[in-house]
Design a protein around this motif. Structure first.
Motif, PDB file in Angstrom:
ATOM      1  N   PHE A  79      -2.628   5.383   2.580  1.00  0.00           N
ATOM      2  CA  PHE A  79      -1.589   5.384   3.618  1.00  0.00           C
ATOM      3  C   PHE A  79      -2.102   4.729   4.901  1.00  0.00           C
ATOM      4  CE2 PHE A  79       0.541   7.210   7.286  1.00  0.00           C
ATOM      5  CZ  PHE A  79       1.877   7.103   6.943  1.00  0.00           C
ATOM      6  N   ILE A  80      -3.296   5.072   5.334  1.00  0.00           N
ATOM      7  CA  ILE A  80      -3.817   4.535   6.598  1.00  0.00           C
ATOM      8  C   ILE A  80      -4.072   3.032   6.487  1.00  0.00           C
ATOM      9  CG2 ILE A  80      -5.657   4.706   8.317  1.00  0.00           C
ATOM     10  CD1 ILE A  80      -6.081   7.597   7.443  1.00  0.00           C
ATOM     11  N   VAL A  81      -4.655   2.602   5.375  1.00  0.00           N
ATOM     12  CA  VAL A  81      -4.974   1.182   5.197  1.00  0.00           C
ATOM     13  C   VAL A  81      -3.706   0.331   5.159  1.00  0.00           C
ATOM     14  CG1 VAL A  81      -5.924  -0.457   3.521  1.00  0.00           C
ATOM     15  CG2 VAL A  81      -7.212   1.575   4.124  1.00  0.00           C
ATOM     16  N   ALA A  82      -2.585   0.947   4.825  1.00  0.00           N
ATOM     17  CA  ALA A  82      -1.326   0.200   4.808  1.00  0.00           C
ATOM     18  C   ALA A  82      -1.015  -0.442   6.152  1.00  0.00           C
ATOM     19  CB  ALA A  82      -0.181   1.138   4.401  1.00  0.00           C
ATOM     20  N   PHE A  83      -1.616   0.064   7.216  1.00  0.00           N
ATOM     21  CA  PHE A  83      -1.296  -0.424   8.564  1.00  0.00           C
ATOM     22  C   PHE A  83      -2.430  -1.248   9.169  1.00  0.00           C
ATOM     23  CE2 PHE A  83       1.110   3.363   7.591  1.00  0.00           C
ATOM     24  CZ  PHE A  83       2.401   2.947   7.863  1.00  0.00           C
ATOM     25  N   LEU A  84      -3.280  -1.805   8.298  1.00  0.00           N
ATOM     26  CA  LEU A  84      -4.324  -2.716   8.777  1.00  0.00           C
ATOM     27  C   LEU A  84      -3.799  -4.118   9.041  1.00  0.00           C
ATOM     28  CD1 LEU A  84      -7.621  -1.909   6.830  1.00  0.00           C
ATOM     29  CD2 LEU A  84      -7.225  -1.791   9.292  1.00  0.00           C
ATOM     30  N   GLY A  85      -2.559  -4.386   8.637  1.00  0.00           N
ATOM     31  CA  GLY A  85      -1.977  -5.688   8.929  1.00  0.00           C
ATOM     32  C   GLY A  85      -2.324  -6.732   7.898  1.00  0.00           C
ATOM     33  N   SER A  86      -2.043  -7.985   8.236  1.00  0.00           N
ATOM     34  CA  SER A  86      -2.292  -9.115   7.338  1.00  0.00           C
ATOM     35  C   SER A  86      -3.131 -10.157   8.051  1.00  0.00           C
ATOM     36  CB  SER A  86      -0.952  -9.726   6.901  1.00  0.00           C
ATOM     37  OG  SER A  86      -0.313 -10.359   8.000  1.00  0.00           O
ATOM     38  N   ASP A  87      -3.339 -11.285   7.370  1.00  0.00           N
ATOM     39  CA  ASP A  87      -4.137 -12.357   7.965  1.00  0.00           C
ATOM     40  C   ASP A  87      -3.467 -12.962   9.193  1.00  0.00           C
ATOM     41  OD1 ASP A  87      -5.834 -11.890   5.873  1.00  0.00           O
ATOM     42  OD2 ASP A  87      -5.225 -13.640   4.706  1.00  0.00           O
ATOM     43  N   PHE A 133       0.818  -1.213   0.000  1.00  0.00           N
ATOM     44  CA  PHE A 133       0.000   0.000   0.000  1.00  0.00           C
ATOM     45  C   PHE A 133       0.853   1.265   0.000  1.00  0.00           C
ATOM     46  CE2 PHE A 133      -3.777  -2.516   1.240  1.00  0.00           C
ATOM     47  CZ  PHE A 133      -4.709  -1.903   0.412  1.00  0.00           C
ATOM     48  N   LEU A 134       1.967   1.257   0.714  1.00  0.00           N
ATOM     49  CA  LEU A 134       2.831   2.439   0.699  1.00  0.00           C
ATOM     50  C   LEU A 134       3.434   2.644  -0.693  1.00  0.00           C
ATOM     51  CD1 LEU A 134       4.664   2.268   4.157  1.00  0.00           C
ATOM     52  CD2 LEU A 134       2.692   3.670   3.484  1.00  0.00           C
ATOM     53  N   SER A 135       3.668   1.565  -1.417  1.00  0.00           N
ATOM     54  CA  SER A 135       4.140   1.696  -2.795  1.00  0.00           C
ATOM     55  C   SER A 135       3.070   2.344  -3.668  1.00  0.00           C
ATOM     56  CB  SER A 135       4.525   0.324  -3.358  1.00  0.00           C
ATOM     57  OG  SER A 135       5.580  -0.254  -2.615  1.00  0.00           O
ATOM     58  N   LEU A 136       1.819   1.904  -3.507  1.00  0.00           N
ATOM     59  CA  LEU A 136       0.720   2.528  -4.253  1.00  0.00           C
ATOM     60  C   LEU A 136       0.615   4.012  -3.909  1.00  0.00           C
ATOM     61  CD1 LEU A 136      -2.080  -0.190  -3.939  1.00  0.00           C
ATOM     62  CD2 LEU A 136      -0.614   0.273  -5.901  1.00  0.00           C
ATOM     63  N   TRP A 137       0.728   4.316  -2.629  1.00  0.00           N
ATOM     64  CA  TRP A 137       0.644   5.705  -2.153  1.00  0.00           C
ATOM     65  C   TRP A 137       1.732   6.566  -2.789  1.00  0.00           C
ATOM     66  CZ3 TRP A 137       3.997   7.695   2.047  1.00  0.00           C
ATOM     67  CH2 TRP A 137       3.632   8.976   2.477  1.00  0.00           C
ATOM     68  N   LEU A 138       2.953   6.098  -2.784  1.00  0.00           N
ATOM     69  CA  LEU A 138       4.063   6.884  -3.326  1.00  0.00           C
ATOM     70  C   LEU A 138       3.981   7.000  -4.844  1.00  0.00           C
ATOM     71  CD1 LEU A 138       6.940   5.513  -1.085  1.00  0.00           C
ATOM     72  CD2 LEU A 138       6.047   7.847  -1.083  1.00  0.00           C
ATOM     73  N   LEU A 139       3.621   5.916  -5.525  1.00  0.00           N
ATOM     74  CA  LEU A 139       3.532   5.966  -6.983  1.00  0.00           C
ATOM     75  C   LEU A 139       2.420   6.909  -7.426  1.00  0.00           C
ATOM     76  CD1 LEU A 139       4.018   2.192  -7.911  1.00  0.00           C
ATOM     77  CD2 LEU A 139       5.636   4.057  -8.304  1.00  0.00           C
ATOM     78  N   TYR A 140       1.260   6.803  -6.773  1.00  0.00           N
ATOM     79  CA  TYR A 140       0.155   7.671  -7.203  1.00  0.00           C
ATOM     80  C   TYR A 140       0.401   9.123  -6.801  1.00  0.00           C
ATOM     81  CZ  TYR A 140      -4.488   9.021  -8.628  1.00  0.00           C
ATOM     82  OH  TYR A 140      -5.530   9.626  -9.281  1.00  0.00           O
ATOM     83  N   MET A 141       1.054   9.346  -5.662  1.00  0.00           N
ATOM     84  CA  MET A 141       1.395  10.703  -5.270  1.00  0.00           C
ATOM     85  C   MET A 141       2.357  11.322  -6.282  1.00  0.00           C
ATOM     86  SD  MET A 141       2.500  12.150  -1.543  1.00  0.00           S
ATOM     87  CE  MET A 141       3.521  10.724  -1.239  1.00  0.00           C
ATOM     88  N   SER A 142       3.235  10.528  -6.862  1.00  0.00           N
ATOM     89  CA  SER A 142       4.132  11.043  -7.889  1.00  0.00           C
ATOM     90  C   SER A 142       3.360  11.589  -9.076  1.00  0.00           C
ATOM     91  CB  SER A 142       5.084   9.932  -8.363  1.00  0.00           C
ATOM     92  OG  SER A 142       6.015   9.592  -7.352  1.00  0.00           O
TER      93      SER A 142
END
Length: 492
Positions: free
Chosen positions: A137-145, A106-115
């Motif tokens: 950015f916030i959803v990036a910290f929802l964790g995994s299964d 998700f942080l990769s998506l955030w940085l790429l789209y912010m670019s």
């Protein structure tokens, strides 16, 4: 460690699944929209070329890969990479691994789209861009299964929805009198930027129903958001009201992914027991079996707890500025207070346009243009043009050129990008023509183009039965007289 049990929210697994996969889907659509439109609008030979923008302004306050190097090839690589990452999240692949894996995705998506957004200029100046970035950015910290959903992140997502809804409600109350006297919906369905297939039917509803719509909107945006933080089942009921009102907006117009983002964020307040009570097909015991978080209530690792709490503290500090803005009489609408576009303030339609003015672009092959020339109209994909054509449903896909065309009569037609657009039509520029629904010259270069301003209104039921027209339009004036390319002009 039992002292961390308060941090875990295993009863919100449905919320996590919907939020992660849903917001990744929106990112996929956003990158797809960029792939199809960005080169023609902002590329090396676009209407507002990014290389010129970067060379002229060097706006390094906001981060972007393209501030150091831009090429259409690199832009396409960014879009394809973003779509690929988003697709893996939708498929649930990063969520199988440790919590840092979906975080990185998700942080990769955030940085790429912010670019992209940070060099997108007027074509990316919409509130839903920063909304997607902040939510991503916030959803990036929802964790995994392997870990239960973190409660503080769910609260922050509900807080984001609160700012979106309550901010929009306060903008309306402080804005045009039509929101206070309950007449706003007399006009909005007809004059909104990009009507959908049901917009005309919504407009033709009796005026008492329109007044009830406005009352319902005020209730949903000014009262309901406070209950997102109430105990269950009140929080889930509040979320359900938000979802219902947003679905009506989806059905009655095209607002890119704004409404879909609100729907997704509302799931942050819906617990599994309430969802199961409404739809028994939704599992009540997500964690009764399996691995990771599902094996007897596994504890959250201390390192992950520390990461999430640090992010929570950061976002709480950044919330000072949007809270201050909400309390101010001169409330800003869709504003970011930092270079990373976190802790933003939101709002929409503080005033409602009473008349729909459409900009119509025409061209001719005649050497000497006059009113008797064979003027042919260019057709746009989303914005009204052909009076018989049923408006299409495009959202969550975003037609950026069509949206900017709506703003021209509200501001001025003498925009730099619009004159560049007219020049591209005279050149029969293929990338720009692909953004249109219809090129009346089938790829040939017109000799002249001109711009007219029309008043549009929805046809009544009687008018539609008589003429077959969904729109009634009246010519107002010639906004830009015939233009041609100078002799010896070469394509850019």
């Amino acid at each position: 460690m039992e002292w961390t049990a308060w941090f875990d929210a295993p009863e919100y697994e449905l919320a996590r699944q919907v939020l992660q996969r849903g917001i990744a889907t929106i990112f996929f659509v956003a990158f797809l929209s960029c792939l199809n439109q960005f080169p023609a609008l902002l590329g090396e030979r676009g209407l507002l070329p990014v290389p010129d923008y970067v060379d002229s302004f060097r706006r390094r306050r906001r981060p972007s890969l393209f501030l150091w190097l831009y090429s259409d090839r690199l832009l396409r690589w960014v879009c394809w990479s973003g779509m690929a990452i988003a697709a893996t999240i939708v498929a649930g692949l990063p969520q199988i691994g440790p919590p840092w894996l979906p975080m990185i995705a998700f942080l990769s998506l955030w940085l790429l789209y912010m670019s992209i957004v940070n060099v997108g200029q007027t074509f990316y100046g919409f509130g839903w861009e920063m909304l997607l970035l902040e939510a991503g950015f916030i959803v990036a910290f929802l964790g995994s299964d392997q870990t239960p959903p973190p409660r503080t992140i769910l609260i922050l997502l509900a807080w984001l929805l609160f700012r979106l809804e309550f901010g929009a409600g306060m903008i309306k109350i402080r804005g045009g009198s039509e929101w206070r006297d309950l007449t706003a919906l007399y006009y909005h369905h007809e004059t909104q930027p990009m009507p959908g297939p049901l917009s005309r039917q919504a407009h033709l509803l009796p005026k008492p129903l329109h007044r009830m719509e406005v009352l319902g909107n005020h209730f949903a945006q000014l009262v309901v958001p406070f209950f997102l933080f109430a105990p269950q089942p009140l929080a889930s009921i509040a979320a359900g009201i938000v979802i219902f009102t947003q679905l009506w907006l989806v059905a009655s117009g095209n607002f890119a992914w704004l409404n879909w983002m609100a729907i997704l964020l509302a799931f942050a307040a819906i617990s599994d027991p309430v969802a199961h009570a409404v739809l028994p097909v939704i599992p009540l015991d997500w964690h009764a079996s399996g691995s990771g978080a599902g094996t007897g209530g596994a504890q959250t690792p201390v390192w992950w707890l520390a990461v999430v709490l640090a992010v929570t503290l950061l976002l709480l500090v950044l919330s000072y500025w949007p809270v201050r803005n909400l309390l101010q009489h001169r409330q800003l609408m869709n504003a970011s207070f930092n270079r990373w576009q976190l802790g933003n303030t939101y709002g929409a339609f503080g005033t409602v346009t009473k008349m729909r003015i459409e900009i119509v672009v025409e061209g001719t092959l005649d050497a000497e243009p006059d009113d008797d020339s064979d003027w042919r109209e260019y057709g746009f994909r989303g914005k009204p043009g052909d009076v018989r054509r049923l408006p299409r449903q495009w959202a969550p896909y975003h037609l950026r050129l069509d949206w900017l065309m709506w703003f021209l009569p509200l501001r001025t037609v003498h925009e730099e990008w619009f004159y560049a657009f007219l020049a591209k039509l005279l050149e029969a520029d293929e990338p720009v023509l692909r953004l249109l629904r219809q090129d009346p010259f089938d790829g040939a270069r017109p000799r002249w183009v001109r711009v007219h301003s029309y008043l549009y209104r929805f046809a009544s039921r009687a008018e539609y039965r008589e003429t077959g027209q969904r729109w009634i339009r009246t010519l107002l004036y010639e906004a830009i007289p015939p233009l041609s390319l100078p002799p010896g002009h070469r394509r850019r």
